[in-house]
Scaffold this active site. Structure first.
Site, PDB file in Angstrom:
ATOM      1  CD  GLU A 142      -2.854  -1.183   2.214  1.00 16.17           C
ATOM      2  OE1 GLU A 142      -2.286  -1.460   3.390  1.00 16.17           O
ATOM      3  OE2 GLU A 142      -4.024  -1.098   2.172  1.00 16.17           O
TER       4      GLU A 142
ATOM      5  CD  GLU B 298      -3.666  -5.887   3.696  1.00 14.72           C
ATOM      6  OE1 GLU B 298      -3.591  -6.711   2.790  1.00 14.72           O
ATOM      7  OE2 GLU B 298      -2.796  -4.887   3.801  1.00 14.72           O
TER       8      GLU B 298
HETATM    9  C1  LIG Z   1      -2.636  -1.672   7.026  1.00 12.51           C
HETATM   10  C2  LIG Z   1      -2.501  -2.964   6.334  1.00 12.51           C
HETATM   11  O1  LIG Z   1      -3.435  -2.922   5.296  1.00 12.51           O
HETATM   12  C3  LIG Z   1      -2.585  -4.318   7.248  1.00 12.51           C
HETATM   13  C4  LIG Z   1      -1.445  -5.046   7.042  1.00 12.51           C
HETATM   14  O2  LIG Z   1      -0.445  -4.794   6.470  1.00 12.51           O
HETATM   15  S1  LIG Z   1      -1.549  -6.389   7.887  1.00 12.51           S
HETATM   16  C5  LIG Z   1      -0.086  -7.414   7.556  1.00 12.51           C
HETATM   17  C6  LIG Z   1      -0.021  -7.990   6.052  1.00 12.51           C
HETATM   18  N1  LIG Z   1       1.258  -8.709   5.947  1.00 12.51           N
HETATM   19  C7  LIG Z   1       0.991 -10.017   5.743  1.00 12.51           C
HETATM   20  O3  LIG Z   1       0.167 -10.635   6.226  1.00 12.51           O
HETATM   21  C8  LIG Z   1       2.747 -10.604   5.853  1.00 12.51           C
HETATM   22  C9  LIG Z   1       2.792 -11.645   6.865  1.00 12.51           C
HETATM   23  N2  LIG Z   1       4.194 -12.292   6.595  1.00 12.51           N
HETATM   24  C10 LIG Z   1       4.226 -13.346   6.024  1.00 12.51           C
HETATM   25  O4  LIG Z   1       3.553 -13.679   5.060  1.00 12.51           O
HETATM   26  C11 LIG Z   1       5.566 -13.832   5.827  1.00 12.51           C
HETATM   27  O5  LIG Z   1       6.160 -13.448   6.986  1.00 12.51           O
HETATM   28  C12 LIG Z   1       6.652 -13.206   4.764  1.00 12.51           C
HETATM   29  C13 LIG Z   1       6.236 -13.746   3.491  1.00 12.51           C
HETATM   30  C14 LIG Z   1       6.767 -12.074   5.112  1.00 12.51           C
HETATM   31  C15 LIG Z   1       7.979 -13.727   5.214  1.00 12.51           C
HETATM   32  O6  LIG Z   1       8.177 -15.216   5.187  1.00 12.51           O
HETATM   33  P1  LIG Z   1       9.517 -16.057   5.736  1.00 12.51           P
HETATM   34  O7  LIG Z   1      10.547 -15.508   5.001  1.00 12.51           O
HETATM   35  O8  LIG Z   1       9.013 -17.524   5.502  1.00 12.51           O
HETATM   36  O9  LIG Z   1       9.655 -15.643   7.142  1.00 12.51           O
HETATM   37  P2  LIG Z   1       8.755 -15.675   8.534  1.00 12.51           P
HETATM   38  O10 LIG Z   1       9.193 -16.713   9.368  1.00 12.51           O
HETATM   39  O11 LIG Z   1       7.400 -15.860   8.090  1.00 12.51           O
HETATM   40  O12 LIG Z   1       8.847 -14.318   9.016  1.00 12.51           O
HETATM   41  C16 LIG Z   1      10.197 -13.953   9.618  1.00 12.51           C
HETATM   42  C17 LIG Z   1       9.863 -12.937  10.899  1.00 12.51           C
HETATM   43  O13 LIG Z   1       9.120 -11.968  10.479  1.00 12.51           O
HETATM   44  C18 LIG Z   1       8.011 -11.811  11.365  1.00 12.51           C
HETATM   45  N3  LIG Z   1       7.040 -11.011  10.646  1.00 12.51           N
HETATM   46  C19 LIG Z   1       6.620 -11.278   9.278  1.00 12.51           C
HETATM   47  N4  LIG Z   1       5.754 -10.520   8.764  1.00 12.51           N
HETATM   48  C20 LIG Z   1       5.497  -9.836  10.028  1.00 12.51           C
HETATM   49  C21 LIG Z   1       4.623  -8.503  10.112  1.00 12.51           C
HETATM   50  N5  LIG Z   1       3.897  -7.972   9.159  1.00 12.51           N
HETATM   51  N6  LIG Z   1       4.549  -7.894  11.265  1.00 12.51           N
HETATM   52  C22 LIG Z   1       5.473  -8.421  12.321  1.00 12.51           C
HETATM   53  N7  LIG Z   1       6.086  -9.525  12.078  1.00 12.51           N
HETATM   54  C23 LIG Z   1       6.253 -10.164  10.950  1.00 12.51           C
HETATM   55  C24 LIG Z   1       7.487 -13.055  11.744  1.00 12.51           C
HETATM   56  O14 LIG Z   1       6.658 -13.173  12.938  1.00 12.51           O
HETATM   57  C25 LIG Z   1       8.923 -13.842  12.112  1.00 12.51           C
HETATM   58  O15 LIG Z   1       9.443 -13.549  13.106  1.00 12.51           O
HETATM   59  P3  LIG Z   1      10.293 -14.456  14.057  1.00 12.51           P
HETATM   60  O16 LIG Z   1      11.682 -14.777  13.342  1.00 12.51           O
HETATM   61  O17 LIG Z   1      10.447 -13.756  15.365  1.00 12.51           O
HETATM   62  O18 LIG Z   1       9.436 -15.738  14.306  1.00 12.51           O
END
Ligand SMILES: C[C@H](O)CC(=O)SCCNC(=O)CCNC(=O)[C@H](O)C(C)(C)COP(=O)(O)OP(=O)(O)OC[C@H]1O[C@@H](n2cnc3c(N)ncnc32)[C@H](O)[C@@H]1OP(=O)(O)O
Length: 639
Positions: free
Chosen positions: A116, A136
């Site tokens: 975004e 999301e």
């Molecule tokens: C306002 C907005 O519209 C609302 C939002 O943005 S909501 C958030 C949307 N984003 C997401 O859903 C992405 C979520 N993350 C993921 O899908 C995956 O973590 C990723 C594809 C970014 C990376 O995957 P990968 O490389 O396998 O690593 P993964 O083990 O999952 O994550 C690494 C670390 O980052 C953290 N992390 C990943 N995304 C995060 C996030 N958005 N916020 C906080 N921590 C996050 C994980 O908890 C993990 O922490 P740890 O090492 O302490 O366990």
């Protein structure tokens, strides 16, 4: 080394200000990052030497989106003011309306709020293969920084719907342009953050990550050893599925069977699994061909001399498994891990005839193994930390979610869920319609009710493990004659087209009304209907009578320390049993319902219907102390 968290700005001689987000590992948008971004954009706007702005992320990843930890904090405290006001101020006023050209330089990934931010820039350049998406909805919220408005304008409504509603990400090659924001949407976003669904899904997100932390295994400086060649013993449904999952991740597989006919069947099943993925567009023909070429079918142990792991996946027969382990101990190299895919049998018994108990481990896959993501890793007191770590790493490499559990009958998942079908059988014998039970349970959110699930697994399997459970669980067993009667009428389940339902190719399963005479016979034999009359229950009572005994067994699993943490059971129930993730997994859901309520209901049910419903000690303690089931116990764990 301490993490470097913050937003920096460097202005070059060419007048380009590079604003960089640093919040390892994924540059999530924590409150401090958002305020840092605001400060830098204000600064860049005011400085006359800044002619253009580039926004980027440190460490090869643009941003993984809004900091999900904040959602969790809001859920804990109920304080929505923890959510930063960001949408209008930063994304619209400072970025989109900036008078200076603003370009997002995207590398690695731009997800959720990350994408975004990129969309609020005037243009985006991206490195090849970056992952762009708005996931999301998987967390129970909607894109809150204007993504729902900007994305359709950039990629068209159809594609945007796909990306938002199905949380499908796309590669950077597909490219985007800018859109606008409205204030109302920020309100909806905030409401959704506080919703039960968002709380549950955020919990599952963190619970899943927590499974990769295993005390005395992942925190003692061990490194996983490479797994290049794995042998699978048994080419049946499970063995061929496991082989497929390994091949898909470029691991060489030796598939062993006992005769040419079974071997050919196993190899053909692997081929069919790969073809299925190609026809559903999940795999290219090329990759399927390459994967298949890494499979070698064998009838003896010659190829086992240099394998890194053996996964035994034969039928649930103790003696057969013991003999296999005795043999493979002799033919495999000393470093080789000896794993069993048993879903029920004690691993100490399987390894009884060997001297290799430190390298014996359970690798319990869920069927179909090439599609289901849970891998239950079962350790005994003797399994070495290195072996557990290696299997965890292999699990991750083949795209599974490994959950490490202790050794007991049924391990964590099957043990916790064995009362699921038992309770359903009891209800039917008390006079409740079986198709109604399935429909109530699917309305609750499980994809299949207990009877359809039984059909899918095959009723023969239920009979095979029945005695093992009966021996281990005594009066927690409801001895239902229903399965045996069903099998007598030739209804094995989906496998032969008939169970409680009729299965015909190309059409949905249809309830088989003829099965009702089998049910009548079972009712006569059990004779548990009060006064010979069917009991009358509400849908809510059906859910409680089926799922509260499951929670009760989960309490015993927690009490005995079979899982490291309660949230591991949440992940296992969601991934292994398809318990609805929007309810946060079994224990999270039970805590939402309340241990006291569950205890009181089970107590009353046990007074009416007997020991099957008797509340466990753990549940009773938690209920009387006003504690959540998920609160860690201070005492011993089996792990
Ligand atoms: C306002 C907005 O519209 C609302 C939002 O943005 S909501 C958030 C949307 N984003 C997401 O859903 C992405 C979520 N993350 C993921 O899908 C995956 O973590 C990723 C594809 C970014 C990376 O995957 P990968 O490389 O396998 O690593 P993964 O083990 O999952 O994550 C690494 C670390 O980052 C953290 N992390 C990943 N995304 C995060 C996030 N958005 N916020 C906080 N921590 C996050 C994980 O908890 C993990 O922490 P740890 O090492 O302490 O366990």
């Amino acid at each position: 080394m301490a993490k470097k968290i913050g937003v920096t700005m460097e202005v070059g001689n060419d007048g380009v200000a590079v604003i960089t987000i640093s919040n390892p590992p994924v540059n999530s948008l924590a409150s401090s990052i958002i305020s840092g971004l605001k400060a830098k954009f204000q600064d860049a706007d005011q400085r006359s030497d800044v002619k253009a702005i580039v926004l980027t992320g440190n460490g090869g990843r643009f941003s993984g989106g809004f900091d999900i930890n904040v959602f969790q904090e809001v859920h804990k405290t109920g304080d929505i003011s923890l959510m930063p006001e960001v949408s209008i101020d930063l994304v619209s006023n400072l970025m989109e309306d900036s008078r200076k050209p603003l370009v997002a330089a995207v590398e690695g990934l731009a997800l959720g709020g990350g994408l975004e931010l990129a969309m609020a820039c005037h243009a985006r350049v991206a490195a090849p293969k970056a992952q762009l998406g708005l996931p999301e909805l998987t967390l129970g919220v909607i894109p809150g920084f204007g993504g729902t408005q900007r994305l359709p304008r950039l990629v068209g409504l159809a594609k945007a719907t796909d990306m938002i509603l199905l949380s499908k990400s796309i590669s950077s090659e597909e490219g985007h342009k800018l859109g606008l924001i409205d204030a109302l949407e920020a309100e909806v976003f905030k409401q959704l953050v506080l919703s039960d669904t968002a709380k549950a899904l955020v919990h599952v997100f963190f619970a899943q990550r927590a499974t990769s932390k295993v005390p005395n295994v992942t925190d003692v400086g061990l490194k996983p050893r490479p797994m290049k060649k794995v042998a699978v013993i048994g080419g049946g449904l499970m063995g061929s599925g496991i082989a497929t999952a390994l091949l898909l991740s470029n691991i060489r597989v030796v598939l062993k069977e006992i005769n040419p006919e079974y071997l050919q069947k196993g190899v053909k099943s692997v081929e069919a699994n790969l073809k299925g993925l190609v026809s559903r567009g999940k795999l290219t023909q090329d990759k399927a061909g390459k994967a298949f070429s890494m499979l070698k079918g064998v009838l003896d142990y010659t190829e086992f001399k240099d394998v890194d792991m053996v996964i035994e996946a034969v039928i649930e027969n103790i003696q057969l498994k013991q003999n296999i382990f005795k043999e493979i101990e002799k033919v495999c190299p000393p470093h080789c891990i000896l794993a069993s895919n048993t879903s029920t049998i004690d691993l100490n018994i399987i390894g009884e005839k060997t001297n290799s108990n430190d390298r014996i481990v359970g690798a319990h896959f869920f069927s179909p193994a090439h599609l289901m993501t849970l891998l239950e890793i079962v350790r005994t007191e003797k399994t070495s930390a290195q072996v557990i770590l290696d299997l965890m790493a292999l699990g991750k490499a083949i795209k599974k979610v490994p959950v490490v559990v202790g050794n007991c009958v049924g391990f964590a998942v099957n043990r916790t869920f064995f009362p699921y079908s038992q309770a359903a059988h009891m209800l039917v014998n008390l006079g409740v319609d079986l198709f109604r039970i399935d429909s109530v349970i699917t309305s609750f959110g499980l994809p299949l009710g207990p009877f359809q699930l039984g059909d899918l697994a095959g009723h023969g399997i239920g009979m095979a493990v029945k005695d093992i459970y009966a021996k281990a669980f005594g009066d927690r067993i409801f001895a239902s004659p229903l399965t045996e009667l069903l099998l007598k009428t030739g209804r094995n389940g989906k496998i032969n087209g008939r169970g409680y339902y009729i299965y015909e190719k190309g059409s949905k399963p249809k309830p088989d009304l003829q099965v009702l005479s089998v049910v009548e016979e079972s009712r006569k034999l059990t004779n548990i209907m009060p006064g010979g009359k069917a009991i009358s229950v509400t849908d809510k009572e059906i859910v409680e009578m089926i799922l509260f005994p499951v929670v009760n067994e989960a309490c015993r699993v927690l009490d005995e320390g079979v899982v490291i943490r309660a949230s591991d059971l949440d992940v296992a129930s969601v991934l292994g049993m398809s318990f609805p993730s929007y309810r946060g997994g079994l224990i999270f859901w039970a805590d939402t319902v309340g241990p006291k309520y569950i205890y009181e209901r089970l107590k009353r049910l046990s007074e009416t219907y007997g020991g099957f419903f008797k509340p466990s000690r753990y549940l009773e303690e938690r209920a009387s102390n006003g504690m959540r089931l998920s609160e860690p116990k201070s005492s011993r764990s089996r792990l």
